[in-house]
Write a protein that holds these residues in place. Structure first.
Motif, PDB file in Angstrom:
ATOM      1  N   ILE A   1       0.846  -1.203   0.000  1.00  0.00           N
ATOM      2  CA  ILE A   1       0.000   0.000   0.000  1.00  0.00           C
ATOM      3  C   ILE A   1       0.877   1.247   0.000  1.00  0.00           C
ATOM      4  N   ALA A   2       1.921   1.252   0.844  1.00  0.00           N
ATOM      5  CA  ALA A   2       2.828   2.404   0.926  1.00  0.00           C
ATOM      6  C   ALA A   2       3.539   2.640  -0.409  1.00  0.00           C
ATOM      7  N   ILE A   3       3.890   1.550  -1.107  1.00  0.00           N
ATOM      8  CA  ILE A   3       4.587   1.678  -2.400  1.00  0.00           C
ATOM      9  C   ILE A   3       3.655   2.246  -3.466  1.00  0.00           C
ATOM     10  N   ARG A   4       2.391   1.803  -3.463  1.00  0.00           N
ATOM     11  CA  ARG A   4       1.462   2.187  -4.536  1.00  0.00           C
ATOM     12  C   ARG A   4       0.724   3.504  -4.270  1.00  0.00           C
ATOM     13  N   THR A   5       0.768   3.983  -3.034  1.00  0.00           N
ATOM     14  CA  THR A   5       0.032   5.206  -2.691  1.00  0.00           C
ATOM     15  C   THR A   5       0.457   6.429  -3.496  1.00  0.00           C
TER      16      THR A   5
ATOM     17  N   ASN B   1      -8.508   2.394 -11.140  1.00  0.00           N
ATOM     18  CA  ASN B   1      -9.188   1.136 -10.796  1.00  0.00           C
ATOM     19  C   ASN B   1      -8.222  -0.036 -10.789  1.00  0.00           C
ATOM     20  N   ASN B   2      -7.246  -0.016 -11.698  1.00  0.00           N
ATOM     21  CA  ASN B   2      -6.242  -1.083 -11.727  1.00  0.00           C
ATOM     22  C   ASN B   2      -5.410  -1.095 -10.440  1.00  0.00           C
ATOM     23  N   ILE B   3      -5.019   0.108  -9.981  1.00  0.00           N
ATOM     24  CA  ILE B   3      -4.257   0.190  -8.730  1.00  0.00           C
ATOM     25  C   ILE B   3      -5.146  -0.211  -7.551  1.00  0.00           C
ATOM     26  N   ASN B   4      -6.413   0.234  -7.563  1.00  0.00           N
ATOM     27  CA  ASN B   4      -7.338  -0.160  -6.497  1.00  0.00           C
ATOM     28  C   ASN B   4      -7.461  -1.680  -6.406  1.00  0.00           C
ATOM     29  N   LEU B   5      -7.494  -2.317  -7.564  1.00  0.00           N
ATOM     30  CA  LEU B   5      -7.621  -3.776  -7.603  1.00  0.00           C
ATOM     31  C   LEU B   5      -6.405  -4.427  -6.951  1.00  0.00           C
ATOM     32  N   LEU B   6      -5.230  -3.829  -7.169  1.00  0.00           N
ATOM     33  CA  LEU B   6      -3.996  -4.363  -6.589  1.00  0.00           C
ATOM     34  C   LEU B   6      -3.890  -4.075  -5.092  1.00  0.00           C
TER      35      LEU B   6
END
Length: 411
Positions: free
Chosen positions: A242-246, A332-337
């Protein structure tokens, strides 16, 4: 509201100790009368218990802001800001509302007054019919402040909850003043998920990574090792991902907001262009009927220019809609991950397996925080984080029985 209890003797002993003197204050003690304590704070007498046998009056008085309990506020469909009025749009400042009660808002932390972009914080009220003291409690909850009342000068200061110390300590150990101390832990109010709801127009899920409409905190069960090591490891990895993708998610969301703002402005300009085209066509028809050739030709030129402008705006709108659609797909793609069931690590492997997902369900304790007055998602998120921080661990109650503490304070 502070409360004091006093016992007033009807008779006092003279300095020589030989006779009783009637206490001049005794008969002045009456309900709703003000008491001035140490020339600093007013209290209002609420109850008087008189004993004819002992010749005493036991009075209970509440601090001066209790007068606001007798002042009613009855308003509907209005906004509240701390310092600034916007009467044309139905928005009133707490400062001006208090002035109507002859109270003054002396100070408020900037964090209470403004959003991060320095715009005034706003809370919308659907219907309010209550006492002013209850309304202040409601606003304190909505704006995250603690009201400090100066009852002597009828002034109020608002301090941000976030600016208060997290650990409030008192030391009573000197001279062995502590008689006993009891600590009680209570987990009845403990939650790990807090669902958030604001005004109907507020889409909170678009402001939380993963597309969730709730905040979560499993730290207590991780610290106490109630969870299995496998689940703890998976949660740690989940938080790491989560920290990486935020940052990337936040960048995409910010860009989408900018594009949507630009789209709104273009649509407004496009609507105005359509109105202008309709107006020019109407004028041309009128000039044709009246055989006003010069005016007709001039208007046809204006119509042609406006048609070109409308086409350009329409194409810009279509391009922006396509860009926003692509941004939504990326978000949405990031949310899915970043959802529990589909979150992956750096190698594309699922973070949770079926066993740890099933175990996680055992540690989900949900509550809902709903407040229609929130129209700003970031403010609602801030409020939710404060509530979750307080409730994600058991509450601790400490009862202290002390000896001669008041005497020590006087000394």
């Amino acid at each position: 509201v502070d409360k004091i209890t006093l016992k007033i003797e009807k008779y006092l002993i003279s300095q020589d100790g030989k006779r009783k003197i009637e206490n001049p204050v005794y008969n002045e003690i009456k309900p709703k009368r003000y008491l001035l304590l140490n020339d600093e704070e007013y209290f209002i007498i609420e109850s008087i218990k008189e004993s004819k046998v002992t010749g005493t009056k036991e009075i209970t008085a509440l601090s001066g802001e209790q007068i606001l309990n007798n002042r009613l506020i009855d308003m509907e469909d209005f906004g509240v800001q701390i310092m600034e009025d916007d009467i044309e749009n139905g928005v009133y400042s707490l400062k001006s509302l208090l002035k109507e009660l002859n109270w003054d808002l002396e100070y408020a932390d900037d964090e209470i007054i403004y959003n991060e972009d320095k715009s005034p914080k706003l809370r919308w009220q659907q219907s309010v019919c209550t006492s002013w003291i209850e309304f202040m409690k409601q606003l304190a909850d909505e704006f995250n402040f603690i009201p400090i009342y100066d009852t002597l000068n009828r002034k109020v200061s608002l301090l941000s909850i976030n600016s208060m110390g997290e650990e409030i300590k008192i030391c009573l150990s000197k001279d062995n003043y502590i008689r006993s101390k009891e600590k009680t832990k209570n987990s009845e109010e403990l939650i790990t998920l807090l669902k958030l709801k604001g005004s109907e127009e507020l889409d909170i899920a678009s402001h939380i990574l993963g597309g969730y409409d709730f905040l979560m905190d499993f730290s207590y069960f991780k610290e106490t090792k109630e969870m299995s090591d496998n689940l703890i490891n998976d949660l740690n990895k989940y938080e790491e991902m989560i920290a990486i993708r935020t940052p990337q998610w936040q960048s995409l969301v910010s860009e989408k907001v900018e594009k949507e703002t630009e789209l709104g402005l273009l649509r407004t300009r496009w609507q105005m262009s359509i109105s202008s085209i309709d107006c020019y066509k109407s004028l041309i028809n009128r000039y044709v009927l009246n055989e006003m050739v010069i005016e007709e030709n001039e208007t046809r030129v204006l119509l042609s220019e406006e048609l070109d402008k409308e086409l350009l705006l329409r194409l810009q709108i279509e391009d922006l809609i396509e860009e926003i659609t692509l941004l939504e797909e990326s978000i949405n793609n990031i949310n899915l991950l970043c959802r529990f069931e589909t979150c992956t690590d750096e190698n594309g492997e699922l973070v949770f397996n079926e066993e740890t997902l099933n175990e996680l369900l055992e540690f989900i304790f949900v509550d809902i925080y709903q407040d229609d007055s929130f129209v700003n998602a970031n403010e609602l998120l801030e409020k939710g984080k404060n509530i979750l921080t307080e409730r994600c661990k058991p509450t601790i109650q400490i009862d202290i029985n002390s000896i001669n503490f008041l005497h020590r304070v006087i000394d």
